[in-house]
Design a protein around this motif. Structure first.
Motif, PDB file in Angstrom:
ATOM      1  N   ARG A 189     -58.597 -28.560  18.815  1.00 55.87           N
ATOM      2  CA  ARG A 189     -58.462 -28.384  17.465  1.00 55.87           C
ATOM      3  C   ARG A 189     -58.456 -29.162  16.489  1.00 55.87           C
ATOM      4  NH1 ARG A 189     -56.288 -23.755  19.945  1.00 55.87           N
ATOM      5  NH2 ARG A 189     -57.169 -21.652  19.426  1.00 55.87           N
ATOM      6  N   GLY A 190     -57.150 -30.380  17.550  1.00 54.17           N
ATOM      7  CA  GLY A 190     -57.078 -31.578  16.463  1.00 54.17           C
ATOM      8  C   GLY A 190     -56.066 -32.003  16.472  1.00 54.17           C
ATOM      9  N   VAL A 191     -55.301 -33.261  17.671  1.00 49.16           N
ATOM     10  CA  VAL A 191     -54.991 -33.405  17.465  1.00 49.16           C
ATOM     11  C   VAL A 191     -53.894 -34.936  16.562  1.00 49.16           C
ATOM     12  CG1 VAL A 191     -52.973 -35.161  19.314  1.00 49.16           C
ATOM     13  CG2 VAL A 191     -53.965 -33.847  20.099  1.00 49.16           C
ATOM     14  N   SER A 214     -45.273 -36.962  23.997  1.00 49.02           N
ATOM     15  CA  SER A 214     -45.908 -35.531  23.413  1.00 49.02           C
ATOM     16  C   SER A 214     -46.646 -35.551  22.736  1.00 49.02           C
ATOM     17  CB  SER A 214     -44.356 -35.051  22.692  1.00 49.02           C
ATOM     18  OG  SER A 214     -43.956 -35.893  21.234  1.00 49.02           O
ATOM     19  N   TRP A 215     -46.879 -34.658  22.050  1.00 51.28           N
ATOM     20  CA  TRP A 215     -47.757 -34.423  20.984  1.00 51.28           C
ATOM     21  C   TRP A 215     -47.501 -32.710  20.958  1.00 51.28           C
ATOM     22  CZ3 TRP A 215     -51.599 -30.585  21.074  1.00 51.28           C
ATOM     23  CH2 TRP A 215     -51.827 -30.512  22.352  1.00 51.28           C
ATOM     24  N   VAL A 216     -48.057 -32.575  19.679  1.00 49.54           N
ATOM     25  CA  VAL A 216     -48.053 -31.572  18.546  1.00 49.54           C
ATOM     26  C   VAL A 216     -49.517 -31.185  17.667  1.00 49.54           C
ATOM     27  CG1 VAL A 216     -46.636 -29.812  16.999  1.00 49.54           C
ATOM     28  CG2 VAL A 216     -45.619 -31.031  17.722  1.00 49.54           C
ATOM     29  N   GLY A 217     -50.015 -30.162  18.190  1.00 45.01           N
ATOM     30  CA  GLY A 217     -51.478 -29.774  17.516  1.00 45.01           C
ATOM     31  C   GLY A 217     -51.276 -30.201  16.314  1.00 45.01           C
ATOM     32  N   LEU A 218     -52.398 -30.763  15.552  1.00 41.24           N
ATOM     33  CA  LEU A 218     -52.241 -30.976  14.180  1.00 41.24           C
ATOM     34  C   LEU A 218     -52.099 -29.905  13.488  1.00 41.24           C
ATOM     35  CD1 LEU A 218     -52.880 -33.626  12.355  1.00 41.24           C
ATOM     36  CD2 LEU A 218     -55.672 -33.240  12.487  1.00 41.24           C
ATOM     37  N   ARG A 219     -52.765 -29.014  13.078  1.00 38.14           N
ATOM     38  CA  ARG A 219     -52.332 -27.401  12.614  1.00 38.14           C
ATOM     39  C   ARG A 219     -50.649 -27.188  12.333  1.00 38.14           C
ATOM     40  NH1 ARG A 219     -54.821 -22.435  15.013  1.00 38.14           N
ATOM     41  NH2 ARG A 219     -54.388 -23.025  17.012  1.00 38.14           N
ATOM     42  N   HIS A 220     -50.177 -27.264  13.402  1.00 34.97           N
ATOM     43  CA  HIS A 220     -48.576 -27.216  13.213  1.00 34.97           C
ATOM     44  C   HIS A 220     -47.834 -28.443  13.080  1.00 34.97           C
ATOM     45  CE1 HIS A 220     -49.531 -23.948  15.779  1.00 34.97           C
ATOM     46  NE2 HIS A 220     -50.533 -24.083  16.490  1.00 34.97           N
ATOM     47  N   GLN A 221     -48.411 -29.296  12.993  1.00 35.48           N
ATOM     48  CA  GLN A 221     -47.276 -31.344  12.216  1.00 35.48           C
ATOM     49  C   GLN A 221     -46.787 -30.684  11.179  1.00 35.48           C
ATOM     50  OE1 GLN A 221     -49.501 -34.526  13.081  1.00 35.48           O
ATOM     51  NE2 GLN A 221     -50.151 -33.528  14.952  1.00 35.48           N
ATOM     52  N   ARG A 222     -45.179 -31.326  10.708  1.00 39.34           N
ATOM     53  CA  ARG A 222     -45.047 -31.591   9.628  1.00 39.34           C
ATOM     54  C   ARG A 222     -43.532 -30.313   9.097  1.00 39.34           C
ATOM     55  NH1 ARG A 222     -46.547 -35.666   6.792  1.00 39.34           N
ATOM     56  NH2 ARG A 222     -48.745 -36.851   6.932  1.00 39.34           N
ATOM     57  N   ARG A 223     -43.553 -29.459  10.794  1.00 37.31           N
ATOM     58  CA  ARG A 223     -42.774 -29.126  10.685  1.00 37.31           C
ATOM     59  C   ARG A 223     -40.922 -28.286  11.312  1.00 37.31           C
ATOM     60  NH1 ARG A 223     -46.931 -23.595  12.394  1.00 37.31           N
ATOM     61  NH2 ARG A 223     -45.048 -22.470  12.332  1.00 37.31           N
ATOM     62  N   GLY A 224     -40.624 -29.837  11.995  1.00 36.24           N
ATOM     63  CA  GLY A 224     -40.031 -29.806  12.672  1.00 36.24           C
ATOM     64  C   GLY A 224     -40.549 -29.488  14.227  1.00 36.24           C
ATOM     65  N   ILE A 225     -41.222 -29.432  14.310  1.00 34.62           N
ATOM     66  CA  ILE A 225     -41.338 -28.847  16.311  1.00 34.62           C
ATOM     67  C   ILE A 225     -40.836 -30.183  16.800  1.00 34.62           C
ATOM     68  CG2 ILE A 225     -43.399 -28.360  17.476  1.00 34.62           C
ATOM     69  CD1 ILE A 225     -44.081 -26.397  15.415  1.00 34.62           C
ATOM     70  N   GLY A 226     -41.639 -31.438  16.675  1.00 35.01           N
ATOM     71  CA  GLY A 226     -41.578 -32.778  17.563  1.00 35.01           C
ATOM     72  C   GLY A 226     -40.343 -32.731  17.700  1.00 35.01           C
ATOM     73  N   THR A 227     -39.376 -32.806  16.319  1.00 37.09           N
ATOM     74  CA  THR A 227     -37.984 -32.925  16.725  1.00 37.09           C
ATOM     75  C   THR A 227     -37.198 -32.256  17.972  1.00 37.09           C
ATOM     76  OG1 THR A 227     -38.075 -34.197  14.598  1.00 37.09           O
ATOM     77  CG2 THR A 227     -35.760 -33.555  15.441  1.00 37.09           C
TER      78      THR A 227
END
Length: 211
Positions: free
Chosen positions: A37-39, A108-121
């Motif tokens: 779906r995009g990274v 690490s990586w987070v799916g693009l649609r889930h980014q900018r929500r602090g999940i990576g941190t």
């Protein structure tokens, strides 16, 4: 009793929003679907190995190979990161001669649609707390291309400091990879406490003496 053949299947890390567990085949299928779906935007490439250019069975094979080669002397644990029961990304934790060096490397990586929500941190904080507090690590390393501001911000928030640079050729052009280092004392801990299940049986697999 017969010893547990794969203790990692019981390892679970829990944060306020996320559940991290080592990869399994069903979860990997979700992970590949999320990657498809995009990274990242197609014109960008934030990874040293451009794996997002060729997602599919090769991605599954890569994670299988990492799992198959796991040994106390050199290991990689790829945690599937779930939010509300769905796989949204992957948080890797690596150790080489960990029983001696007490050092880990994260990626690490987070799916693009889930980014900018602090999940990576949140997910990187989880594996750092796990490594420092449950495995006895003293240092953790990471790296990011200088223009990868999102990854660099995560590192800054968690207390990493620059540890040199390395010139890299990416898609035919020169760029700079910034090495980053954080110690257990420098780690900026989150306001929540990590909950960990199933770690005791995993320690010998990761080169850590059983407690």
């Amino acid at each position: 009793m017969t010893p547990e053949p794969w203790p990692l299947r019981h390892l679970t890390l829990r944060t306020p929003r996320l559940v991290l567990r080592p990869d399994d085949d069903e979860g990997l299928l979700e992970l590949v679907a999320e990657a498809e779906r995009g990274v990242h935007p197609p014109e960008e490439m934030p990874f040293l190995v451009p794996w997002t250019d060729n997602i599919g069975h090769q991605t599954m094979q890569y994670y299988w190979s990492e799992r198959a080669q796991l040994a106390p002397e050199k290991w990689t644990v790829n945690f599937l990161v779930r939010l509300d029961g769905r796989v949204v990304g992957m948080q890797g934790l690596k150790g080489a001669n960990f029983g001696i060096l007490r050092e880990v490397v994260t990626g690490s990586w987070v799916g693009l649609r889930h980014q900018r929500r602090g999940i990576g941190t949140e997910m990187r904080a989880a594996v750092l707390a796990f490594a420092f507090d449950h495995l006895g690590a003293v240092r953790a390393r990471s790296s990011a291309f200088r223009e990868n501001t999102a990854s660099m911000r995560v590192s800054e928030r968690l207390g990493y400091r620059p540890d040199g640079t390395e010139p890299i050729v990416r898609r035919g052009r020169a760029t700079e990879d910034v090495r980053l280092l954080v110690t257990s004392e420098q780690f900026v801990r989150p306001p929540w406490t990590l909950r960990v299940e199933g770690v005791d049986a995993c320690r010998p697999l990761l080169g850590v003496a059983a407690q």
